[in-house]
Design a protein around this motif. Structure first.
Motif, PDB file in Angstrom:
ATOM      1  N   LYS A   1       4.581 102.448  32.719  1.00 30.99           N
ATOM      2  CA  LYS A   1       5.953 102.298  33.220  1.00 30.99           C
ATOM      3  C   LYS A   1       6.096 101.007  34.029  1.00 30.99           C
ATOM      4  O   LYS A   1       7.083 100.281  33.898  1.00 30.99           O
ATOM      5  N   PHE A   2       5.100 100.714  34.878  1.00 36.44           N
ATOM      6  CA  PHE A   2       5.150  99.503  35.701  1.00 36.44           C
ATOM      7  C   PHE A   2       5.160  98.260  34.824  1.00 36.44           C
ATOM      8  O   PHE A   2       5.952  97.341  35.040  1.00 36.44           O
ATOM      9  N   VAL A   3       4.280  98.232  33.813  1.00 35.70           N
ATOM     10  CA  VAL A   3       4.214  97.077  32.920  1.00 35.70           C
ATOM     11  C   VAL A   3       5.509  96.944  32.128  1.00 35.70           C
ATOM     12  O   VAL A   3       6.020  95.839  31.928  1.00 35.70           O
ATOM     13  N   THR A   4       6.070  98.065  31.699  1.00 33.48           N
ATOM     14  CA  THR A   4       7.323  98.035  30.949  1.00 33.48           C
ATOM     15  C   THR A   4       8.457  97.468  31.791  1.00 33.48           C
ATOM     16  O   THR A   4       9.266  96.680  31.305  1.00 33.48           O
ATOM     17  N   GLN A   5       8.506  97.832  33.065  1.00 39.19           N
ATOM     18  CA  GLN A   5       9.586  97.376  33.936  1.00 39.19           C
ATOM     19  C   GLN A   5       9.407  95.939  34.400  1.00 39.19           C
ATOM     20  O   GLN A   5      10.370  95.182  34.502  1.00 39.19           O
TER      21      GLN A   5
ATOM     22  N   THR B   1       7.919  91.681  31.558  1.00 38.57           N
ATOM     23  CA  THR B   1       8.693  90.540  31.069  1.00 38.57           C
ATOM     24  C   THR B   1       8.947  89.537  32.181  1.00 38.57           C
ATOM     25  O   THR B   1       8.822  88.324  31.979  1.00 38.57           O
ATOM     26  N   THR B   2       9.274  90.033  33.361  1.00 41.97           N
ATOM     27  CA  THR B   2       9.507  89.145  34.502  1.00 41.97           C
ATOM     28  C   THR B   2       8.237  88.378  34.852  1.00 41.97           C
ATOM     29  O   THR B   2       8.282  87.161  35.084  1.00 41.97           O
ATOM     30  N   TYR B   3       7.123  89.075  34.884  1.00 42.85           N
ATOM     31  CA  TYR B   3       5.848  88.423  35.194  1.00 42.85           C
ATOM     32  C   TYR B   3       5.508  87.381  34.142  1.00 42.85           C
ATOM     33  O   TYR B   3       5.062  86.281  34.472  1.00 42.85           O
ATOM     34  N   TYR B   4       5.732  87.704  32.867  1.00 45.87           N
ATOM     35  CA  TYR B   4       5.436  86.795  31.766  1.00 45.87           C
ATOM     36  C   TYR B   4       6.267  85.519  31.898  1.00 45.87           C
ATOM     37  O   TYR B   4       5.739  84.407  31.798  1.00 45.87           O
TER      38      TYR B   4
END
Length: 122
Positions: free
Chosen positions: A17-21, A24-27
């Motif tokens: 869930k954390f990676v999904t949320q 994209t912003t981190y990338y």
């Protein structure tokens, strides 16, 4: 054992869930911070060209590294010839370096045997 499996599954779901949320912003932030390293256009052909450049650049650096290696060998030979003038600090550094190499060798052997100290599988 089943409760630990459920805990692991729960933590994996939370991480997903954390990676999904935020993924994209981190990338996007990571790419923006490192845009000076991005080669345009970002295509497969550009990647292949860069890979070839890296390979041949490394191959071209071999003679320089070889010369540096032989300079180090000559330095050690000179130290060995003049070992009467050797300081205690230099001998200590050499001994510590040898000990570190031996320790890394032992650690590699242990890892290679599957983290067993005797070498036997039980």
């Amino acid at each position: 054992m089943a409760s630990k499996l459920l805990q692991l599954q729960s933590k994996a779901c939370q991480a997903t869930k954390f990676v999904t949320q935020h993924g994209t912003t981190y990338y996007k932030q990571l790419l923006e911070q490192n845009k000076q390293y991005i080669q345009e256009p970002p295509t497969v052909e550009t990647c292949n060209l860069l890979a070839k450049q890296l390979l041949y650049t490394r191959l071209a650096s071999i003679p320089g590294r070889r010369d540096a290696f032989w300079k180090e060998v000559d330095y050690v030979k000179n130290l060995w010839k003049n070992r009467q003038d050797l300081k205690v600090e230099d001998a200590g550094i050499a001994a510590l370096f040898g000990l570190e190499c031996f320790a890394w060798f032992c650690a590699g052997e242990i890892v290679g045997r599957g983290f067993t100290f005797t070498g036997y599988y039980v």
